[in-house]
Design an enzyme around this catalytic site. Structure first.
Site, PDB file in Angstrom:
ATOM      1  N   LYS A 115      42.042  40.357  32.727  1.00  0.00           N
ATOM      2  CA  LYS A 115      43.012  39.338  33.121  1.00  0.00           C
ATOM      3  C   LYS A 115      43.468  38.423  31.971  1.00  0.00           C
ATOM      4  O   LYS A 115      44.659  38.224  31.763  1.00  0.00           O
ATOM      5  CB  LYS A 115      42.367  38.485  34.213  1.00  0.00           C
ATOM      6  CG  LYS A 115      43.320  37.637  34.982  1.00  0.00           C
ATOM      7  CD  LYS A 115      44.198  38.509  35.823  1.00  0.00           C
ATOM      8  CE  LYS A 115      44.727  37.827  37.046  1.00  0.00           C
ATOM      9  NZ  LYS A 115      45.189  38.856  38.008  1.00  0.00           N
ATOM     10  N   CYS A 137      19.444  40.495  34.508  1.00  0.00           N
ATOM     11  CA  CYS A 137      19.092  40.394  35.922  1.00  0.00           C
ATOM     12  C   CYS A 137      18.462  41.692  36.410  1.00  0.00           C
ATOM     13  O   CYS A 137      17.396  42.081  35.951  1.00  0.00           O
ATOM     14  CB  CYS A 137      20.331  39.992  36.728  1.00  0.00           C
ATOM     15  SG  CYS A 137      19.954  39.521  38.432  1.00  0.00           S
ATOM     16  N   TYR A 138      19.120  42.428  37.319  1.00  0.00           N
ATOM     17  CA  TYR A 138      18.610  43.737  37.749  1.00  0.00           C
ATOM     18  C   TYR A 138      18.381  44.630  36.532  1.00  0.00           C
ATOM     19  O   TYR A 138      17.451  45.446  36.504  1.00  0.00           O
ATOM     20  CB  TYR A 138      19.615  44.382  38.703  1.00  0.00           C
ATOM     21  CG  TYR A 138      19.231  45.753  39.216  1.00  0.00           C
ATOM     22  CD1 TYR A 138      18.427  45.896  40.336  1.00  0.00           C
ATOM     23  CD2 TYR A 138      19.689  46.906  38.579  1.00  0.00           C
ATOM     24  CE1 TYR A 138      18.080  47.156  40.808  1.00  0.00           C
ATOM     25  CE2 TYR A 138      19.347  48.170  39.050  1.00  0.00           C
ATOM     26  CZ  TYR A 138      18.544  48.290  40.170  1.00  0.00           C
ATOM     27  OH  TYR A 138      18.210  49.530  40.630  1.00  0.00           O
ATOM     28  N   GLY A 188      22.747  43.707  39.587  1.00  0.00           N
ATOM     29  CA  GLY A 188      23.175  44.449  40.766  1.00  0.00           C
ATOM     30  C   GLY A 188      22.391  43.986  41.975  1.00  0.00           C
ATOM     31  O   GLY A 188      21.375  43.309  41.828  1.00  0.00           O
ATOM     32  N   SER A 198      54.308  41.830  42.810  1.00  0.00           N
ATOM     33  CA  SER A 198      53.732  40.907  43.795  1.00  0.00           C
ATOM     34  C   SER A 198      54.005  39.449  43.473  1.00  0.00           C
ATOM     35  O   SER A 198      53.773  38.574  44.304  1.00  0.00           O
ATOM     36  CB  SER A 198      52.219  41.114  43.849  1.00  0.00           C
ATOM     37  OG  SER A 198      51.647  40.633  42.647  1.00  0.00           O
ATOM     38  N   GLY A 199      54.475  39.192  42.264  1.00  0.00           N
ATOM     39  CA  GLY A 199      54.593  37.791  41.841  1.00  0.00           C
ATOM     40  C   GLY A 199      53.355  37.340  41.093  1.00  0.00           C
ATOM     41  O   GLY A 199      53.322  36.263  40.523  1.00  0.00           O
ATOM     42  N   GLY A 200      52.321  38.182  41.105  1.00  0.00           N
ATOM     43  CA  GLY A 200      51.103  37.876  40.358  1.00  0.00           C
ATOM     44  C   GLY A 200      51.284  38.221  38.883  1.00  0.00           C
ATOM     45  O   GLY A 200      52.269  38.849  38.493  1.00  0.00           O
ATOM     46  N   VAL A 201      50.311  37.814  38.097  1.00  0.00           N
ATOM     47  CA  VAL A 201      50.411  37.993  36.650  1.00  0.00           C
ATOM     48  C   VAL A 201      50.452  39.481  36.271  1.00  0.00           C
ATOM     49  O   VAL A 201      51.302  39.911  35.485  1.00  0.00           O
ATOM     50  CB  VAL A 201      49.199  37.307  35.953  1.00  0.00           C
ATOM     51  CG1 VAL A 201      49.231  37.561  34.463  1.00  0.00           C
ATOM     52  CG2 VAL A 201      49.205  35.828  36.262  1.00  0.00           C
ATOM     53  N   ASP A 202      49.569  40.285  36.857  1.00  0.00           N
ATOM     54  CA  ASP A 202      49.418  41.673  36.407  1.00  0.00           C
ATOM     55  C   ASP A 202      50.692  42.489  36.604  1.00  0.00           C
ATOM     56  O   ASP A 202      51.186  43.124  35.672  1.00  0.00           O
ATOM     57  CB  ASP A 202      48.278  42.380  37.160  1.00  0.00           C
ATOM     58  CG  ASP A 202      46.984  41.602  37.081  1.00  0.00           C
ATOM     59  OD1 ASP A 202      46.862  40.764  36.168  1.00  0.00           O
ATOM     60  OD2 ASP A 202      46.114  41.822  37.937  1.00  0.00           O
ATOM     61  N   SER A 203      51.213  42.468  37.844  1.00  0.00           N
ATOM     62  CA  SER A 203      52.382  43.323  38.073  1.00  0.00           C
ATOM     63  C   SER A 203      53.592  42.787  37.318  1.00  0.00           C
ATOM     64  O   SER A 203      54.435  43.559  36.860  1.00  0.00           O
ATOM     65  CB  SER A 203      52.668  43.482  39.568  1.00  0.00           C
ATOM     66  OG  SER A 203      52.922  42.235  40.170  1.00  0.00           O
ATOM     67  N   GLU A 209      26.489  35.719  31.055  1.00  0.00           N
ATOM     68  CA  GLU A 209      27.933  35.967  31.057  1.00  0.00           C
ATOM     69  C   GLU A 209      28.729  34.924  31.840  1.00  0.00           C
ATOM     70  O   GLU A 209      29.946  34.860  31.720  1.00  0.00           O
ATOM     71  CB  GLU A 209      28.236  37.365  31.612  1.00  0.00           C
ATOM     72  CG  GLU A 209      27.982  37.569  33.108  1.00  0.00           C
ATOM     73  CD  GLU A 209      26.539  37.865  33.476  1.00  0.00           C
ATOM     74  OE1 GLU A 209      25.636  37.563  32.658  1.00  0.00           O
ATOM     75  OE2 GLU A 209      26.298  38.382  34.578  1.00  0.00           O
ATOM     76  N   HIS A 245      21.942  34.903  34.010  1.00  0.00           N
ATOM     77  CA  HIS A 245      23.235  35.511  33.715  1.00  0.00           C
ATOM     78  C   HIS A 245      23.915  34.828  32.530  1.00  0.00           C
ATOM     79  O   HIS A 245      24.582  33.805  32.700  1.00  0.00           O
ATOM     80  CB  HIS A 245      24.141  35.441  34.955  1.00  0.00           C
ATOM     81  CG  HIS A 245      23.699  36.378  36.034  1.00  0.00           C
ATOM     82  ND1 HIS A 245      24.128  37.679  36.120  1.00  0.00           N
ATOM     83  CD2 HIS A 245      22.832  36.211  37.048  1.00  0.00           C
ATOM     84  CE1 HIS A 245      23.553  38.279  37.141  1.00  0.00           C
ATOM     85  NE2 HIS A 245      22.757  37.403  37.726  1.00  0.00           N
TER      86      HIS A 245
END
Ligand code: XMP
Length: 583
Positions: free
Chosen positions: A368, A83-84, A56, A224-229, A172, A170
């Site tokens: 995602k 980290c933090y 953070g 939106s044309g994005g993957v999620d929607s 990750e 990090h």
């Protein structure tokens, strides 16, 4: 009914940009994990097998900085501080943290002193990704220093008997190659988790949940044309059938070439044409955050119009949304992260629907990559699922504006171009000019850019000049606004770059490839194009990627043939300290 198993790992969010990445990494290992606020009582974590305290932006000594329940360290689940998180662990136990004299951002080498347990399988020296200023001075009693770098003596701490660990780096991010091994060691060997999570096997359950939530009502979607929607919309279509699901797509005028037609063809949604309204609302606006707000408000206005005229606010409709997991954590989690860029505005009508519980978010527990996996499983084309991410405000935030004319400034490191762009450093926002190297692309130049941008605090970004119609020193930043012709110029540049990337296969070497129009050039060619190809896992961190000299040359030649384009530049900056998009 829940679509999900009991989470085994809790990631406590201390406000870092990396928090979700940690949870996703753990899920990638087949272990379902969820994010919780950092100060959740330890008693509520008793059922978890392990806890990861995230990084953070704060300093543990700052008043009001995120904290954790000290009982966590005696509670039972194993704990890993990152980290933090490591600093907080030391601070809450009897160790100490000191302010670093200088930050350590980017790649660093650790000497690994402990080679078993959490660190099993690591080499004596490993390359890791650092992003910090403060560091642990004295580990808590009972802990040993497990790894060090030149600038950070306490790069990792361990108390294996109590199953408590900390790392300053990090694990990750992909830029820490040994990171996934370390997380795997923690999750399986230290915590004893079982790998039983596979998002694909959840499809039937997701569809059941959609039917249950919709009841007898229909579902309306803004796509939106994005993957999620797109995936959420198609899941609803599968669950309820086309008569009961309706989608609309807002064409802001800031789409890439051919995009609107593609979405219409692939998803069969209604297109709402709103380009003139967006251009009008943005007339004369220069400041990036202001642009983002206006675009958000304009979206709200257009969507409100659609909701009203379509009568979707009536009782027999619910709203479907492509919300994914990182969007949902509002309390505790991401609420603590500093606003680097504004992403969302909420439509009043949508808020009403949410308040009334008339909302369906089939993807709200998924990340995602998991959403992409689901999309593949239900037969969406790879052209849609594997496309590079594209920001909601579209080309509008890749088109920089300026209110005045400004000169280039010579410095010992190169030309300082007075075009400001957004950056992120230790989780805080920066907004600074750009440094220009007037030299051909090479790995050495990329390396020099990385060093220079960390040293020269006036700038947060370095670009290389690939060539143009005028020398860099003779170019000027010109007063320029967001206008139709400039958007069209950028759209053309973007289409050229996309075509050449596709043909050459370079498209597959990068995670995203923004093309940016900056108001810098000569009197008759007032704009320049910046190429911003990056590698990333999910946009949290990114690395600038070089292309072959041949491809760069082909792009340069074609882009310089666009009327109004003076030069072609290449962004050499990693994230941090620059962000991926310029605004
Ligand atoms: P930055 O520029 O913050 O971008 O490093 C990280 C990722 O987020 C995308 N991005 C957005 N996506 N709405 C979106 O849906 C937005 O307003 C927005 N701004 C940035 C960006 O393209 C990159 O993938």
């Amino acid at each position: 009914m829940s679509v999900h198993p009991q989470p085994q790992i809790a990631v406590l969010d201390a406000g870092g940009q990396y928090c979700h990445l940690i949870a996703r990494r753990v899920r990638d290992l087949g272990v379902y994990s969820e994010v919780r606020p950092s100060d959740i009582p330890a008693s509520e974590l008793a059922s978890f097998r392990g806890v990861i305290l995230s990084g953070g932006p704060a300093s543990v000594y700052e008043p009001g900085s995120p904290t954790a329940d000290p009982a966590l360290f005696d509670a039972g689940p194993a704990v890993l501080g990152i980290c933090y998180g490591q600093q907080l662990m030391a601070h809450l136990m009897d160790g100490s943290v000191r302010k670093g004299d200088k930050g350590e951002y980017g790649q660093a080498m650790i000497e690994v002193a402990m080679r078993d347990g959490l660190f099993a399988g690591l080499e004596p020296r490993e390359s890791v990704w650092m992003s910090h200023r403060d560091q642990v001075e004295k580990p808590p009693s009972g802990f040993t220093v497990a790894a060090s770098t030149e600038t950070c003596r306490v790069a990792a701490i361990a108390n294996p008997a109590r199953r408590l660990f900390g790392v300053q780096f990090h694990p990750e991010v992909v830029h820490t190659p040994c990171g996934s091994r370390l997380l795997r060691n923690f999750v399986f060997d230290i915590c004893g988790c079982v790998a039983d999570w596979n998002p694909r096997s959840q499809i039937a359950m997701i569809e059941d949940e959609i039917r249950q939530q919709a009841g007898s009502r229909n579902v309306f979607f803004f796509v939106s044309g994005g993957v999620d929607s797109s995936v959420a919309y198609r899941l609803c279509l599968r669950a309820l059938g086309p008569e009961r699901v309706h989608g609309a797509y807002v064409d802001t005028g800031f789409m890439r070439e051919g995009e609107t037609e593609f979405v219409q063809r692939t998803l069969g949604v209604d297109v709402v044409h709103a380009r003139p309204a967006f251009l009008k609302a943005l007339d004369g606006v220069i400041e990036p955050e202001k642009k983002r707000h206006i675009i958000g408000e304009q979206f709200v206005a257009v969507q409100d119009g659609v909701l009203t005229t379509g009568h979707y606010l009536d009782g027999d409709w619910v709203l479907g949304q492509g919300t994914i997991y990182p969007d949902t954590i509002e309390s505790g989690g991401t609420a603590k992260a500093e606003v680097i860029k504004t992403h969302h505005n909420r439509v009043a009508g949508i808020q009403k629907l949410i308040d009334e519980g008339r909302i369906i978010e089939p993807l709200k527990s998924f990340y995602k990559d998991e959403v992409r996996d689901l999309g593949r499983a239900i037969g969406l084309p790879s052209e849609l699922l594997d496309r590079h991410p594209f920001p909601g405000p579209g080309l509008a935030i890749r088109l920089l504006c300026s209110g005045e004319e400004l000169e280039m400034e010579a410095s010992e490191d190169g030309w300082i171009m007075p075009v400001h762009s957004v950056g992120v450093q230790g989780d805080s926002r920066s907004y600074r000019p750009v440094l220009v190297f007037d030299e051909p692309l090479s790995p050495a130049l990329l390396e020099r850019a990385t060093h220079t941008v960390n040293r020269v605090s006036r700038v947060n970004r370095v670009i290389a000049h690939l060539g143009g119609h005028a020398p860099v020193g003779e170019q000027k930043v010109r007063a320029a606004h967001l206008t139709g012709p400039r958007i069209d110029r950028l759209r053309k540049a973007d289409a050229i770059v996309r075509q050449l990337s596709l043909e050459s296969g370079f498209e597959n070497d990068v995670w995203q490839f923004p093309v940016v129009l900056i108001p810098c050039g000569s009197a008759d060619r007032p704009d320049s194009v910046v190429l911003r190809p990056i590698h990333s896992v999910d946009g949290m961190t990114a690395q600038s990627v070089l292309m072959s000299a041949d491809l760069a040359e082909r792009m340069r030649v074609e882009l310089l043939a666009i009327p109004g384009v003076c030069s072609v530049y290449y962004d050499l900056t990693h994230k941090p300290p620059a962000t991926i998009e310029w605004e």
